[in-house]
Design a protein around this motif. Structure first.
Motif, short mmCIF file in Angstrom:
data_model
loop_
_atom_site.label_atom_id
_atom_site.label_comp_id
_atom_site.label_asym_id
_atom_site.label_seq_id
_atom_site.Cartn_x
_atom_site.Cartn_y
_atom_site.Cartn_z
N LYS A 1 0.79 -1.32 -0.06
CA LYS A 1 0.02 -0.23 0.02
C LYS A 1 0.86 1.19 -0.24
O LYS A 1 0.58 2.28 -0.18
CB LYS A 1 -0.93 -0.03 1.19
N ALA A 2 2.13 1.18 0.47
CA ALA A 2 3.01 2.35 0.57
C ALA A 2 3.56 2.84 -0.67
O ALA A 2 3.40 2.08 -1.66
CB ALA A 2 4.00 2.16 1.79
N ASP A 3 4.52 3.84 -0.65
CA ASP A 3 5.20 4.18 -1.80
C ASP A 3 6.16 3.25 -2.32
O ASP A 3 6.47 2.31 -1.44
CB ASP A 3 5.67 5.67 -1.34
N ILE A 4 6.35 3.09 -3.47
CA ILE A 4 7.33 2.17 -3.90
C ILE A 4 8.74 2.12 -3.34
O ILE A 4 9.32 1.19 -3.32
CB ILE A 4 7.53 2.30 -5.47
N GLU A 5 9.25 3.47 -2.72
CA GLU A 5 10.42 3.34 -2.20
C GLU A 5 10.49 2.55 -0.63
O GLU A 5 11.51 2.59 -0.12
CB GLU A 5 10.97 4.92 -2.05
N PHE A 6 9.18 2.47 0.02
CA PHE A 6 9.03 2.12 1.30
C PHE A 6 9.85 0.97 1.75
O PHE A 6 10.57 0.77 2.71
CB PHE A 6 7.57 1.96 1.77
N PRO A 7 9.84 -0.19 0.71
CA PRO A 7 10.53 -1.32 1.11
C PRO A 7 12.23 -1.18 1.17
O PRO A 7 12.73 -1.69 1.95
CB PRO A 7 10.14 -2.33 0.07
N ASN A 8 12.36 -0.34 0.27
CA ASN A 8 13.90 0.02 0.09
C ASN A 8 14.39 0.70 1.35
O ASN A 8 15.49 0.35 1.82
CB ASN A 8 14.25 0.58 -1.07
N ASP A 9 13.61 1.60 1.72
CA ASP A 9 13.98 2.29 2.83
C ASP A 9 14.17 1.66 4.19
O ASP A 9 14.68 1.89 5.02
CB ASP A 9 12.99 3.40 2.98
N LEU A 10 13.87 0.34 4.09
CA LEU A 10 13.75 -0.45 5.18
C LEU A 10 14.68 -1.42 5.29
O LEU A 10 15.06 -2.19 6.33
CB LEU A 10 12.14 -1.16 5.72
N LEU A 11 15.41 -1.83 4.19
CA LEU A 11 16.27 -2.72 3.89
C LEU A 11 17.44 -2.92 5.03
O LEU A 11 17.74 -4.01 5.51
CB LEU A 11 16.82 -2.56 2.47
N ARG A 12 18.22 -1.72 5.09
CA ARG A 12 19.36 -1.97 6.07
C ARG A 12 18.84 -2.20 7.45
O ARG A 12 19.56 -3.26 8.26
CB ARG A 12 19.92 -0.66 6.06
N GLU A 13 17.78 -1.67 7.89
CA GLU A 13 17.13 -1.68 9.20
C GLU A 13 16.83 -3.16 9.54
O GLU A 13 17.31 -3.91 10.54
CB GLU A 13 16.17 -0.80 9.61
N ILE A 14 16.05 -3.61 8.48
CA ILE A 14 15.56 -5.10 8.76
C ILE A 14 16.78 -6.30 8.62
O ILE A 14 16.74 -7.29 9.26
CB ILE A 14 14.60 -5.43 7.75
#
Length: 285
Positions: free
Chosen positions: A124-137
Motif C-alpha cells: 500500500k505504501a510508496d514504492i520506495e518504502f521497502p527499500n527504505d527499510l532494507l538496512r534496518e531489517i
C-alpha cells in the motif's frame, strides 16, 4: 512470556497447510523476514497473530497505509512540540529525547524477549518504502541522528510482511525475504477451515453452499472473487436464518442466485454479471 516453542505447527483456530508451516519455520531458521502474498481474505494477517500465539511471543503490528513512511517505523522527531514548549519556557526542551517518538521497529528492537513483528500490506505504501527499510531489517539496527545513538535489536524479531500484490516489490527487498504465496484453499483445506468456524453445519447445506461459492468464484469477468473470510460470514448468515440446502440449488442443476449473496458479491457489476449468467442459464434450459 518466554518462547516455549521453536517451531510453528499450526493451531486449533488456524488451518495452516504443510507448505505454509514450512515457510514459517524456514524464516525462523534463516532469521529472515517472511513475505506472505495471496489474495485478500486468505488469512495473511491472521497468520502473524496465530504464529505469535503458538510460539508464545508478543505480537507487534504495523498496518501500512498509502501515506506511511518507513521513518515512522523507526522514530519521529516532534519538532513542533519542542518549539511550542521552548516558547512556553518548559524545562524539558533541554532534553531532545522528550520529543523522540519511538516507532514500532524501535519498540520491537528494545523488547526484552523476541517478538513477532507484522508489517501488514506493505504494497500500500510508496514504492520506495521497502527499500527504505532494507538496512534496518537486514542489520537489525538504526541510527538516531538527533540523539546520536545507535539502536540495536536485543533480539531479532520474526518479521512477517504481507502483500496483496498491488505493487511489485523491489528485487533487493525480495532477496532478503523468505517468500510464500498462500494459494486459495482447495476443497479439502476449505472443509478443514469451515470445521473450525462452523463445526456443526449440516453436510447437505455445506455441500450446496460450497458448490454455489465455487460456482461464483469461477465466473469469468468477476471483478472481486469472494474470499474465504466472506464464505465464513455467508455460512454464518445461512445458519442464523435457517436457510435450507434446497434454497441454494435447483433440482435440474441450474444456476440460482443464492440467498444473502451480498456477503459474497461486493459490487454492482459482479451482481449484474451473476444475474445475467442465471438468466442465460434459464433461457438455455
Amino acid at each position: 512470556m518466554a518462547n516455549t516453542q521453536s517451531r510453528f505447527n499450526g493451531s486449533r483456530s488456524y488451518v495452516a497447510t504443510e507448505d505454509l508451516k514450512l515457510a514459517v519455520n524456514a524464516a525462523l531458521m534463516l532469521q529472515r523476514p517472511l513475505l506472505i502474498k495471496g489474495e485478500p481474505g486468505t488469512g495473511k494477517t491472521m497468520l502473524a497473530e496465530e504464529v505469535a500465539t503458538a510460539l508464545n511471543m508478543p505480537l507487534m503490528q504495523w498496518h501500512i497505509k498509502s501515506t506511511t513512511k518507513a521513518q515512522q517505523g523507526l522514530y519521529e522527531y516532534d519538532a513542533v512540540s519542542r518549539l511550542r514548549d521552548s516558547q512556553l519556557g518548559d524545562a524539558k526542551v533541554n532534553d531532545i529525547r522528550n520529543y523522540i517518538i519511538k516507532g514500532i521497529l524501535w519498540q520491537a528492537f528494545e523488547a526484552e524477549e523476541p517478538t513477532v513483528l507484522l508489517i501488514d500490506e506493505i504494497d500500500k505504501a510508496d514504492i520506495e518504502f521497502p527499500n527504505d527499510l532494507l538496512r534496518e531489517i537486514d542489520r537489525m539496527e538504526f541510527y538516531v541522528y538527533e540523539t546520536r545513538e545507535l539502536i540495536k535489536a536485543k533480539h531479532r524479531p520474526l518479521v512477517i510482511i504481507t502483500s496483496n500484490n498491488e505493487k511489485e516489490l523491489p528485487d533487493a527487498f525480495l532477496r532478503r525475504c523468505f517468500f510464500h504465496y498462500i494459494a486459495f484453499p482447495d476443497a479439502g483445506t476449505m472443509q478443514s477451515i469451515i470445521d473450525v468456524h462452523h463445526p456443526n453445519i449440516k453436510k447437505d447445506l455445506l455441500d450446496a453452499a460450497l458448490k454455489s461459492f465455487y460456482q461464483i468464484r469461477s465466473l469469468p469477468g468477476l471483478k472481486k472473487k469472494p474470499s474465504t473470510s466472506e464464505l465464513i460470514d455467508w455460512l454464518k448468515l445461512l445458519l442464523a436464518e435457517d436457510i435450507t440446502a434446497q434454497s441454494l440449488h435447483s433440482n435440474d442443476e441450474a444456476v440460482v442466485i443464492p440467498p444473502m449473496h451480498g456477503a459474497l458479491l461486493k459490487n454492482e457489476q459482479d451482481i449484474h454479471l451473476f444475474e445475467r449468467l442465471v438468466l442465460m442459464n434459464r433461457n438455455h434450459r
